[in-house]
Scaffold this active site. Structure first.
Site, PDB file in Angstrom:
ATOM      1  N   LEU A   8     -51.869 -11.935   5.293  1.00  0.00           N
ATOM      2  CA  LEU A   8     -50.577 -13.303   6.533  1.00  0.00           C
ATOM      3  C   LEU A   8     -49.947 -14.088   6.055  1.00  0.00           C
ATOM      4  O   LEU A   8     -50.527 -14.404   4.723  1.00  0.00           O
ATOM      5  CB  LEU A   8     -51.756 -13.311   7.330  1.00  0.00           C
ATOM      6  CG  LEU A   8     -51.700 -12.201   8.419  1.00  0.00           C
ATOM      7  CD1 LEU A   8     -53.149 -12.937   9.202  1.00  0.00           C
ATOM      8  CD2 LEU A   8     -51.407 -11.466   8.829  1.00  0.00           C
ATOM      9  N   ASP A   9     -48.602 -13.758   5.999  1.00  0.00           N
ATOM     10  CA  ASP A   9     -47.341 -15.267   5.335  1.00  0.00           C
ATOM     11  C   ASP A   9     -47.803 -15.964   5.637  1.00  0.00           C
ATOM     12  O   ASP A   9     -48.213 -16.023   6.440  1.00  0.00           O
ATOM     13  CB  ASP A   9     -46.196 -14.156   4.360  1.00  0.00           C
ATOM     14  CG  ASP A   9     -45.357 -14.227   5.938  1.00  0.00           C
ATOM     15  OD1 ASP A   9     -45.980 -14.392   7.198  1.00  0.00           O
ATOM     16  OD2 ASP A   9     -45.222 -13.675   5.905  1.00  0.00           O
ATOM     17  N   TYR A  10     -47.291 -17.377   5.160  1.00  0.00           N
ATOM     18  CA  TYR A  10     -47.273 -18.545   5.921  1.00  0.00           C
ATOM     19  C   TYR A  10     -46.328 -18.169   7.207  1.00  0.00           C
ATOM     20  O   TYR A  10     -47.106 -18.833   7.931  1.00  0.00           O
ATOM     21  CB  TYR A  10     -46.132 -19.435   4.878  1.00  0.00           C
ATOM     22  CG  TYR A  10     -46.356 -20.458   5.730  1.00  0.00           C
ATOM     23  CD1 TYR A  10     -47.316 -21.479   4.968  1.00  0.00           C
ATOM     24  CD2 TYR A  10     -45.000 -21.373   6.066  1.00  0.00           C
ATOM     25  CE1 TYR A  10     -47.553 -22.658   5.629  1.00  0.00           C
ATOM     26  CE2 TYR A  10     -45.537 -23.034   6.575  1.00  0.00           C
ATOM     27  CZ  TYR A  10     -46.552 -23.224   6.401  1.00  0.00           C
ATOM     28  OH  TYR A  10     -46.584 -24.851   6.909  1.00  0.00           O
TER      29      TYR A  10
END
Length: 177
Positions: A8-10
């Site tokens: 999951l990205d930021y």
């Protein structure tokens, strides 16, 4: 040792699986296995029907090939500022949802992964976790089993066949000591 399944990205949140089975983690993440991931996405503005149709078709966007994405609005917007949609992906390229939303002119403001294969987020709050039930683990393994079988069949077909009458050349031994 623990292996994360996917990433999951930021700016994203939601379901993240951890496992001590490295082979299972690889199978769940690899695009050729086609494991479904569902996301709730908050888009800026209100996309028209052509945007949803383009996502459902898949194709090339700025040189990148994308598989079809199932989408549907999930909440009626209170205003024209934002729209919530559910997206179902089977590939999961890096920042795929954000890229496609930006190209469509409706940037993704919030992304929440709500399921990965057969496991759903449920009512877990951010930072909470739970251990999967044995039935859930078996269902995850079952989700990749048909694709593993297809991959093995492709490999068996793709193996080069030895032709008759051609002998392999013997290897030379090295005299260097």
């Amino acid at each position: 040792r623990l292996f994360p399944v996917g990433r999951l990205d930021y700016g994203s949140s939601g379901l993240l699986l951890l496992t001590n089975d490295g082979e299972l983690a690889q199978c769940l993440m690899r695009p050729e296995y086609g494991v479904e991931r569902r996301y709730l996405v908050k888009l800026k503005g209100k996309p028209d029907v052509s945007v949803y149709e383009a996502w459902k078709k898949g194709g090339r966007v700025e040189g990148m090939r994308y598989r079809p994405i199932q989408t549907r609005p999930v909440r009626k917007p209170r205003s024209q500022k934002h729209t919530w949609v559910e997206m179902r992906l089977r590939e999961g390229k890096n920042r795929e949802i954000r890229h496609l939303a930006d190209v469509a002119g409706h940037p993704a403001l919030k992304i929440i992964r709500i399921s990965y294969a057969t496991v759903t987020l449920g009512d877990l709050a951010p930072g909470e976790y739970r251990v999967l039930e044995p039935e859930e683990v078996m269902a995850l393994k079952g989700a990749v089993a048909p694709a593993k079988k297809r991959a093995r069949q492709r490999w068996a077909i793709a193996k080069p066949q030895r032709t008759q009458g051609v002998k392999a050349r013997p290897r030379r031994r090295s005299d260097a000591k």
